[in-house]
Write a protein that holds these residues in place. Structure first.
Motif, PDB file in Angstrom:
ATOM      1  N   LEU A  13      77.249 -15.281  49.835  1.00  0.00           N
ATOM      2  CA  LEU A  13      77.698 -16.322  50.749  1.00  0.00           C
ATOM      3  C   LEU A  13      78.269 -15.712  52.030  1.00  0.00           C
ATOM      4  N   LYS A  14      79.009 -14.624  51.894  1.00  0.00           N
ATOM      5  CA  LYS A  14      79.646 -13.992  53.050  1.00  0.00           C
ATOM      6  C   LYS A  14      78.691 -13.135  53.878  1.00  0.00           C
ATOM      7  N   THR A  15      77.573 -12.705  53.301  1.00  0.00           N
ATOM      8  CA  THR A  15      76.679 -11.795  54.007  1.00  0.00           C
ATOM      9  C   THR A  15      75.344 -12.428  54.391  1.00  0.00           C
ATOM     10  N   ILE A  16      75.164 -13.706  54.141  1.00  0.00           N
ATOM     11  CA  ILE A  16      73.889 -14.349  54.435  1.00  0.00           C
ATOM     12  C   ILE A  16      73.648 -14.394  55.945  1.00  0.00           C
ATOM     13  N   ALA A  17      72.416 -14.218  56.331  1.00  0.00           N
ATOM     14  CA  ALA A  17      72.034 -14.232  57.739  1.00  0.00           C
ATOM     15  C   ALA A  17      71.384 -15.573  58.092  1.00  0.00           C
ATOM     16  N   SER A  18      71.406 -15.910  59.371  1.00  0.00           N
ATOM     17  CA  SER A  18      70.825 -17.182  59.793  1.00  0.00           C
ATOM     18  C   SER A  18      69.335 -17.248  59.470  1.00  0.00           C
ATOM     19  N   ASP A  19      68.626 -16.132  59.595  1.00  0.00           N
ATOM     20  CA  ASP A  19      67.203 -16.120  59.236  1.00  0.00           C
ATOM     21  C   ASP A  19      66.998 -16.418  57.755  1.00  0.00           C
ATOM     22  N   ASP A  20      67.931 -15.954  56.901  1.00  0.00           N
ATOM     23  CA  ASP A  20      67.860 -16.262  55.469  1.00  0.00           C
ATOM     24  C   ASP A  20      68.003 -17.760  55.239  1.00  0.00           C
ATOM     25  N   ILE A  21      68.961 -18.361  55.919  1.00  0.00           N
ATOM     26  CA  ILE A  21      69.204 -19.801  55.755  1.00  0.00           C
ATOM     27  C   ILE A  21      67.987 -20.595  56.214  1.00  0.00           C
ATOM     28  N   ILE A  22      67.413 -20.208  57.334  1.00  0.00           N
ATOM     29  CA  ILE A  22      66.221 -20.898  57.834  1.00  0.00           C
ATOM     30  C   ILE A  22      65.067 -20.726  56.855  1.00  0.00           C
ATOM     31  N   SER A  23      64.903 -19.529  56.330  1.00  0.00           N
ATOM     32  CA  SER A  23      63.836 -19.255  55.357  1.00  0.00           C
ATOM     33  C   SER A  23      64.021 -20.076  54.087  1.00  0.00           C
ATOM     34  N   TYR A  24      65.252 -20.126  53.564  1.00  0.00           N
ATOM     35  CA  TYR A  24      65.522 -20.948  52.384  1.00  0.00           C
ATOM     36  C   TYR A  24      65.236 -22.412  52.684  1.00  0.00           C
ATOM     37  N   GLY A  25      65.606 -22.847  53.869  1.00  0.00           N
ATOM     38  CA  GLY A  25      65.341 -24.223  54.266  1.00  0.00           C
ATOM     39  C   GLY A  25      63.853 -24.544  54.225  1.00  0.00           C
ATOM     40  N   GLN A  27      61.578 -22.970  52.563  1.00  0.00           N
ATOM     41  CA  GLN A  27      61.125 -22.847  51.177  1.00  0.00           C
ATOM     42  C   GLN A  27      61.420 -24.109  50.367  1.00  0.00           C
ATOM     43  N   TYR A  28      62.542 -24.760  50.657  1.00  0.00           N
ATOM     44  CA  TYR A  28      62.963 -25.908  49.861  1.00  0.00           C
ATOM     45  C   TYR A  28      62.899 -27.242  50.605  1.00  0.00           C
ATOM     46  N   GLY A  29      62.168 -27.278  51.713  1.00  0.00           N
ATOM     47  CA  GLY A  29      61.929 -28.545  52.391  1.00  0.00           C
ATOM     48  C   GLY A  29      62.994 -28.984  53.371  1.00  0.00           C
ATOM     49  N   PHE A  30      63.761 -28.056  53.919  1.00  0.00           N
ATOM     50  CA  PHE A  30      64.774 -28.367  54.922  1.00  0.00           C
ATOM     51  C   PHE A  30      64.285 -27.869  56.276  1.00  0.00           C
ATOM     52  N   GLN A  31      64.560 -28.604  57.310  1.00  0.00           N
ATOM     53  CA  GLN A  31      64.268 -28.144  58.662  1.00  0.00           C
ATOM     54  C   GLN A  31      65.594 -27.824  59.343  1.00  0.00           C
ATOM     55  N   LEU A  32      65.847 -26.544  59.572  1.00  0.00           N
ATOM     56  CA  LEU A  32      67.083 -26.111  60.219  1.00  0.00           C
ATOM     57  C   LEU A  32      66.757 -25.311  61.467  1.00  0.00           C
ATOM     58  N   THR A  33      67.549 -25.520  62.500  1.00  0.00           N
ATOM     59  CA  THR A  33      67.396 -24.733  63.710  1.00  0.00           C
ATOM     60  C   THR A  33      68.239 -23.470  63.600  1.00  0.00           C
ATOM     61  N   LYS A  34      67.978 -22.530  64.479  1.00  0.00           N
ATOM     62  CA  LYS A  34      68.772 -21.300  64.518  1.00  0.00           C
ATOM     63  C   LYS A  34      70.245 -21.650  64.798  1.00  0.00           C
ATOM     64  N   LYS A  35      70.473 -22.599  65.679  1.00  0.00           N
ATOM     65  CA  LYS A  35      71.837 -23.019  66.028  1.00  0.00           C
ATOM     66  C   LYS A  35      72.554 -23.618  64.806  1.00  0.00           C
ATOM     67  N   GLN A  36      71.850 -24.430  64.032  1.00  0.00           N
ATOM     68  CA  GLN A  36      72.439 -25.010  62.826  1.00  0.00           C
ATOM     69  C   GLN A  36      72.748 -23.921  61.805  1.00  0.00           C
ATOM     70  N   ALA A  37      71.821 -22.993  61.629  1.00  0.00           N
ATOM     71  CA  ALA A  37      72.038 -21.901  60.677  1.00  0.00           C
ATOM     72  C   ALA A  37      73.252 -21.067  61.090  1.00  0.00           C
ATOM     73  N   GLN A  38      73.395 -20.807  62.372  1.00  0.00           N
ATOM     74  CA  GLN A  38      74.542 -20.047  62.856  1.00  0.00           C
ATOM     75  C   GLN A  38      75.839 -20.832  62.667  1.00  0.00           C
ATOM     76  N   ALA A  39      75.783 -22.144  62.844  1.00  0.00           N
ATOM     77  CA  ALA A  39      76.968 -22.984  62.624  1.00  0.00           C
ATOM     78  C   ALA A  39      77.367 -22.993  61.151  1.00  0.00           C
ATOM     79  N   ILE A  40      76.387 -22.985  60.265  1.00  0.00           N
ATOM     80  CA  ILE A  40      76.673 -22.934  58.827  1.00  0.00           C
ATOM     81  C   ILE A  40      77.357 -21.612  58.487  1.00  0.00           C
ATOM     82  N   ILE A  41      76.832 -20.519  59.010  1.00  0.00           N
ATOM     83  CA  ILE A  41      77.434 -19.205  58.771  1.00  0.00           C
ATOM     84  C   ILE A  41      78.850 -19.159  59.326  1.00  0.00           C
ATOM     85  N   HIS A  42      79.040 -19.687  60.520  1.00  0.00           N
ATOM     86  CA  HIS A  42      80.387 -19.713  61.112  1.00  0.00           C
ATOM     87  C   HIS A  42      81.353 -20.493  60.219  1.00  0.00           C
ATOM     88  N   TYR A  43      80.904 -21.630  59.702  1.00  0.00           N
ATOM     89  CA  TYR A  43      81.752 -22.420  58.810  1.00  0.00           C
ATOM     90  C   TYR A  43      82.141 -21.620  57.573  1.00  0.00           C
TER      91      TYR A  43
END
Length: 94
Positions: A13-25, A27-43
């Motif tokens: 959870l602490k080391t995940i990268a935005s590209d990982d989040i986008i890739s998982y999205g 893979q599992y039917g989510f559409q995430l932008t780079k900005k959203q992925a970065q906001a998730i990591i920041h949170y």
């Protein structure tokens, strides 16, 4: 054993990268932008949520809904519980 699994989870959870989040999205039917992925990591980095406790998990899902949308947060929650059940880890989540 559960302590060991929790540590692995927290580390990911602490080391995940935005590209990982986008890739998982994707893979599992989510559409995430780079900005959203970065906001998730920041949170995650600024709030250190504990997904093993229901109140913190709910707060994390509310934040996800604010960053993305309600439907994405619902899908993420459903996917989360599918994974928990698939691995037989229900006992670890309060």
């Amino acid at each position: 054993m559960s302590h060991f699994l929790k540590e692995i989870f927290y580390n990911k959870l602490k080391t995940i990268a935005s590209d990982d989040i986008i890739s998982y999205g994707q893979q599992y039917g989510f559409q995430l932008t780079k900005k959203q992925a970065q906001a998730i990591i920041h949170y995650v980095q600024t709030h250190s949520p504990d997904p093993f406790h229901s109140e913190e998990r709910a707060a994390m899902l509310r934040a996800l809904a604010e960053i993305t949308d309600t439907e994405t947060a619902k899908k993420a929650n459903h996917l989360f519980w599918q994974a928990v059940k698939a691995y037989g880890l229900e006992h670890m989540f309060k």
